[in-house]
Design a protein around this motif. Structure first.
Motif, PDB file in Angstrom:
ATOM      1  N   PHE A 178       0.847  -1.196   0.000  1.00 25.03           N
ATOM      2  CA  PHE A 178       0.000   0.000   0.000  1.00 25.03           C
ATOM      3  C   PHE A 178       0.880   1.242   0.000  1.00 25.03           C
ATOM      4  O   PHE A 178       1.797   1.368   0.825  1.00 25.03           O
ATOM      5  CB  PHE A 178      -0.897  -0.019   1.225  1.00 25.03           C
ATOM      6  N   VAL A 179       0.605   2.144  -0.933  1.00 29.36           N
ATOM      7  CA  VAL A 179       1.362   3.395  -1.030  1.00 29.36           C
ATOM      8  C   VAL A 179       0.599   4.448  -0.232  1.00 29.36           C
ATOM      9  O   VAL A 179      -0.338   5.081  -0.729  1.00 29.36           O
ATOM     10  CB  VAL A 179       1.554   3.820  -2.501  1.00 29.36           C
ATOM     11  N   GLU A 180       0.988   4.630   1.000  1.00 28.26           N
ATOM     12  CA  GLU A 180       0.238   5.440   1.959  1.00 28.26           C
ATOM     13  C   GLU A 180       0.052   6.871   1.499  1.00 28.26           C
ATOM     14  O   GLU A 180      -1.028   7.466   1.636  1.00 28.26           O
ATOM     15  CB  GLU A 180       0.958   5.433   3.308  1.00 28.26           C
ATOM     16  N   GLU A 181       1.102   7.465   0.912  1.00 31.21           N
ATOM     17  CA  GLU A 181       1.027   8.880   0.547  1.00 31.21           C
ATOM     18  C   GLU A 181       0.078   9.139  -0.615  1.00 31.21           C
ATOM     19  O   GLU A 181      -0.290  10.276  -0.896  1.00 31.21           O
ATOM     20  CB  GLU A 181       2.423   9.427   0.209  1.00 31.21           C
ATOM     21  N   GLY A 184      -6.335   7.237  -1.608  1.00 31.80           N
ATOM     22  CA  GLY A 184      -7.509   7.983  -2.040  1.00 31.80           C
ATOM     23  C   GLY A 184      -7.289   8.914  -3.205  1.00 31.80           C
ATOM     24  O   GLY A 184      -8.155   9.745  -3.503  1.00 31.80           O
ATOM     25  N   ARG A 185      -6.170   8.777  -3.906  1.00 27.62           N
ATOM     26  CA  ARG A 185      -5.920   9.661  -5.053  1.00 27.62           C
ATOM     27  C   ARG A 185      -5.021   8.964  -6.062  1.00 27.62           C
ATOM     28  O   ARG A 185      -4.166   8.156  -5.703  1.00 27.62           O
ATOM     29  CB  ARG A 185      -5.285  10.974  -4.608  1.00 27.62           C
ATOM     30  N   ASP A 186      -5.232   9.264  -7.320  1.00 27.17           N
ATOM     31  CA  ASP A 186      -4.341   8.789  -8.366  1.00 27.17           C
ATOM     32  C   ASP A 186      -4.474   9.707  -9.575  1.00 27.17           C
ATOM     33  O   ASP A 186      -5.242  10.681  -9.569  1.00 27.17           O
ATOM     34  CB  ASP A 186      -4.616   7.332  -8.737  1.00 27.17           C
ATOM     35  N   ILE A 187      -3.706   9.419 -10.601  1.00 22.90           N
ATOM     36  CA  ILE A 187      -3.749  10.175 -11.848  1.00 22.90           C
ATOM     37  C   ILE A 187      -4.048   9.212 -12.975  1.00 22.90           C
ATOM     38  O   ILE A 187      -3.503   8.100 -13.027  1.00 22.90           O
ATOM     39  CB  ILE A 187      -2.409  10.893 -12.113  1.00 22.90           C
ATOM     40  N   ARG A 188      -4.942   9.593 -13.859  1.00 20.41           N
ATOM     41  CA  ARG A 188      -5.133   8.833 -15.097  1.00 20.41           C
ATOM     42  C   ARG A 188      -4.619   9.659 -16.270  1.00 20.41           C
ATOM     43  O   ARG A 188      -5.062  10.798 -16.477  1.00 20.41           O
ATOM     44  CB  ARG A 188      -6.587   8.449 -15.330  1.00 20.41           C
ATOM     45  N   ALA A 189      -3.705   9.063 -17.009  1.00 23.83           N
ATOM     46  CA  ALA A 189      -3.200   9.668 -18.240  1.00 23.83           C
ATOM     47  C   ALA A 189      -3.815   8.932 -19.419  1.00 23.83           C
ATOM     48  O   ALA A 189      -3.772   7.695 -19.484  1.00 23.83           O
ATOM     49  CB  ALA A 189      -1.676   9.563 -18.291  1.00 23.83           C
ATOM     50  N   PHE A 190      -4.404   9.684 -20.336  1.00 23.32           N
ATOM     51  CA  PHE A 190      -5.055   9.079 -21.499  1.00 23.32           C
ATOM     52  C   PHE A 190      -4.075   9.139 -22.660  1.00 23.32           C
ATOM     53  O   PHE A 190      -3.743  10.219 -23.158  1.00 23.32           O
ATOM     54  CB  PHE A 190      -6.345   9.824 -21.837  1.00 23.32           C
ATOM     55  N   VAL A 191      -3.609   7.968 -23.082  1.00 25.72           N
ATOM     56  CA  VAL A 191      -2.593   7.863 -24.130  1.00 25.72           C
ATOM     57  C   VAL A 191      -3.248   7.429 -25.437  1.00 25.72           C
ATOM     58  O   VAL A 191      -3.996   6.452 -25.472  1.00 25.72           O
ATOM     59  CB  VAL A 191      -1.498   6.856 -23.732  1.00 25.72           C
ATOM     60  N   ILE A 192      -2.965   8.164 -26.500  1.00 30.29           N
ATOM     61  CA  ILE A 192      -3.448   7.806 -27.841  1.00 30.29           C
ATOM     62  C   ILE A 192      -2.279   7.928 -28.812  1.00 30.29           C
ATOM     63  O   ILE A 192      -1.685   9.000 -28.950  1.00 30.29           O
ATOM     64  CB  ILE A 192      -4.591   8.726 -28.311  1.00 30.29           C
ATOM     65  N   GLY A 193      -1.948   6.810 -29.459  1.00 30.08           N
ATOM     66  CA  GLY A 193      -0.919   6.849 -30.489  1.00 30.08           C
ATOM     67  C   GLY A 193       0.417   7.370 -30.008  1.00 30.08           C
ATOM     68  O   GLY A 193       1.099   8.110 -30.720  1.00 30.08           O
ATOM     69  N   GLY A 194       0.815   6.988 -28.801  1.00 28.54           N
ATOM     70  CA  GLY A 194       2.116   7.389 -28.287  1.00 28.54           C
ATOM     71  C   GLY A 194       2.183   8.810 -27.778  1.00 28.54           C
ATOM     72  O   GLY A 194       3.269   9.376 -27.648  1.00 28.54           O
ATOM     73  N   LYS A 195       1.021   9.370 -27.421  1.00 30.72           N
ATOM     74  CA  LYS A 195       0.984  10.746 -26.914  1.00 30.72           C
ATOM     75  C   LYS A 195      -0.073  10.850 -25.813  1.00 30.72           C
ATOM     76  O   LYS A 195      -1.165  10.283 -25.929  1.00 30.72           O
ATOM     77  CB  LYS A 195       0.631  11.707 -28.058  1.00 30.72           C
ATOM     78  N   VAL A 196       0.243  11.556 -24.732  1.00 27.59           N
ATOM     79  CA  VAL A 196      -0.756  11.829 -23.694  1.00 27.59           C
ATOM     80  C   VAL A 196      -1.607  13.007 -24.172  1.00 27.59           C
ATOM     81  O   VAL A 196      -1.108  14.119 -24.324  1.00 27.59           O
ATOM     82  CB  VAL A 196      -0.098  12.156 -22.344  1.00 27.59           C
ATOM     83  N   VAL A 197      -2.897  12.748 -24.429  1.00 24.92           N
ATOM     84  CA  VAL A 197      -3.777  13.799 -24.953  1.00 24.92           C
ATOM     85  C   VAL A 197      -4.569  14.487 -23.839  1.00 24.92           C
ATOM     86  O   VAL A 197      -5.076  15.593 -24.026  1.00 24.92           O
ATOM     87  CB  VAL A 197      -4.742  13.247 -26.023  1.00 24.92           C
ATOM     88  N   ALA A 198      -4.693  13.829 -22.689  1.00 26.92           N
ATOM     89  CA  ALA A 198      -5.437  14.411 -21.555  1.00 26.92           C
ATOM     90  C   ALA A 198      -5.055  13.660 -20.288  1.00 26.92           C
ATOM     91  O   ALA A 198      -4.612  12.512 -20.339  1.00 26.92           O
ATOM     92  CB  ALA A 198      -6.949  14.312 -21.786  1.00 26.92           C
ATOM     93  N   ALA A 199      -5.226  14.337 -19.156  1.00 27.48           N
ATOM     94  CA  ALA A 199      -4.937  13.693 -17.872  1.00 27.48           C
ATOM     95  C   ALA A 199      -5.835  14.286 -16.805  1.00 27.48           C
ATOM     96  O   ALA A 199      -6.267  15.443 -16.905  1.00 27.48           O
ATOM     97  CB  ALA A 199      -3.465  13.866 -17.489  1.00 27.48           C
TER      98      ALA A 199
END
Length: 292
Positions: A178-181, A184-199
């Protein structure tokens, strides 16, 4: 182009947005339920839909739900055998659905991952927990989705009981530190064709909820990722074999840590949080690969 969107529900937000984006760019698009196909193993490979021959599309967008992974991947694989471009291929979808397999693919490429163990023998459970740094640990069903089958155990007795219970139900489970720090939170990166288009950053609205799934009430806000986070997300999607992926990252004290790679990430939360036309970006990526 003629495009098939493989989805069991044409009214889902993600399915509707993909249809709208494709039509807006001048394409003919049809929603097809993957369970309604019949796969005919012959030369040439053939698919039948509701007992009728299909007009072979130029491209396929798989939106394969976790509950139909096996048959859905078989349908995608058949389109591949027919020479049809699939936005995500069957191997990438299958790899992302198996959490252990995905982590194994990432583990030798300088990508930070949660310390993880897989164990079957009851006698080895406590040793496995010790090997990843001890409690608290997160216990995961290998093919769970949207936070289902994910449990936090803060002591060894709870962990051992949960693991034994899941194994008695013939579930394959992972044990992760468990990563305590990042609770209750994380990041989603949306990858399309080798590029992050939104996060987006997802934050649980419940102080005792350690999972940050929007389906469980988490709040989402758009974020601009640092080059370090973008690089890791892109690399993770590539290694799992996905052209389009939602890469879930934890903000750990050691840097970006890859939690999961999703082959059918939802569009609603990411579009609303980021303001990016993600569906349009997906169609544009297909145009570049297939041609208009």
């Amino acid at each position: 182009m003629n495009i098939f969107v493989l989805s069991q529900n044409a009214q889902l937000y993600s399915t509707r947005r993909l249809v709208e984006a494709a039509q807006k760019r001048g394409h003919d698009v049809y929603v097809r339920d993957p369970l309604k196909f019949t796969i005919q193993i012959q030369d040439p490979p053939t698919l039948v839909y509701l007992s009728k021959p299909i007009i072979i599309p130029d491209a396929v967008i798989p939106r394969i739900g976790a509950s139909i992974t096996y048959f859905g991947c078989a349908v995608v694989r058949q389109f591949e055998q027919m020479g049809v471009f699939t936005l995500n291929n069957s191997n990438g979808i299958a790899s992302s659905r198996d959490k252990l397999r995905a982590l194994q693919l990432l583990s030798r490429h300088q990508i930070l991952l949660p310390k993880t163990a897989l164990v079957r023998r009851k006698q080895e459970i406590l040793k496995a927990i010790d090997s990843i740094g001890g409690v608290p640990v997160v216990i995961k069903v290998i093919e769970g989705t949207q936070g289902v089958g994910v449990v936090l155990a803060r002591d060894v007795f709870s962990a051992q009981g949960i693991i034994e219970l899941l194994q008695s139900a013939r579930q394959n489970i992972l044990i992760q530190k468990f990563v305590e720090e990042s609770s209750g939170r994380d990041i989603r990166a949306f990858v399309i064709g080798g590029k992050v288009v939104a996060a987006m950053r997802r934050v649980s609205s419940n102080p005792v909820e350690f999972r940050a799934n929007v389906h469980r009430g988490a709040k989402a806000e758009g974020v601009k990722l640092s080059p370090e986070y973008e690089k890791i997300a892109i690399k993770a999607a590539e290694l799992v074999g996905l052209n389009v992926a939602g890469v879930d990252l934890l903000e750990s004290k050691d840097g970006p840590l890859v939690l999961e790679v999703n082959s059918s990430p939802g569009l609603e939360a990411i579009e609303r949080a980021s303001g990016v036309d993600v569906a349009g970006e997906i169609i544009a990526s297909m145009e570049r690969k297939v041609g208009r």
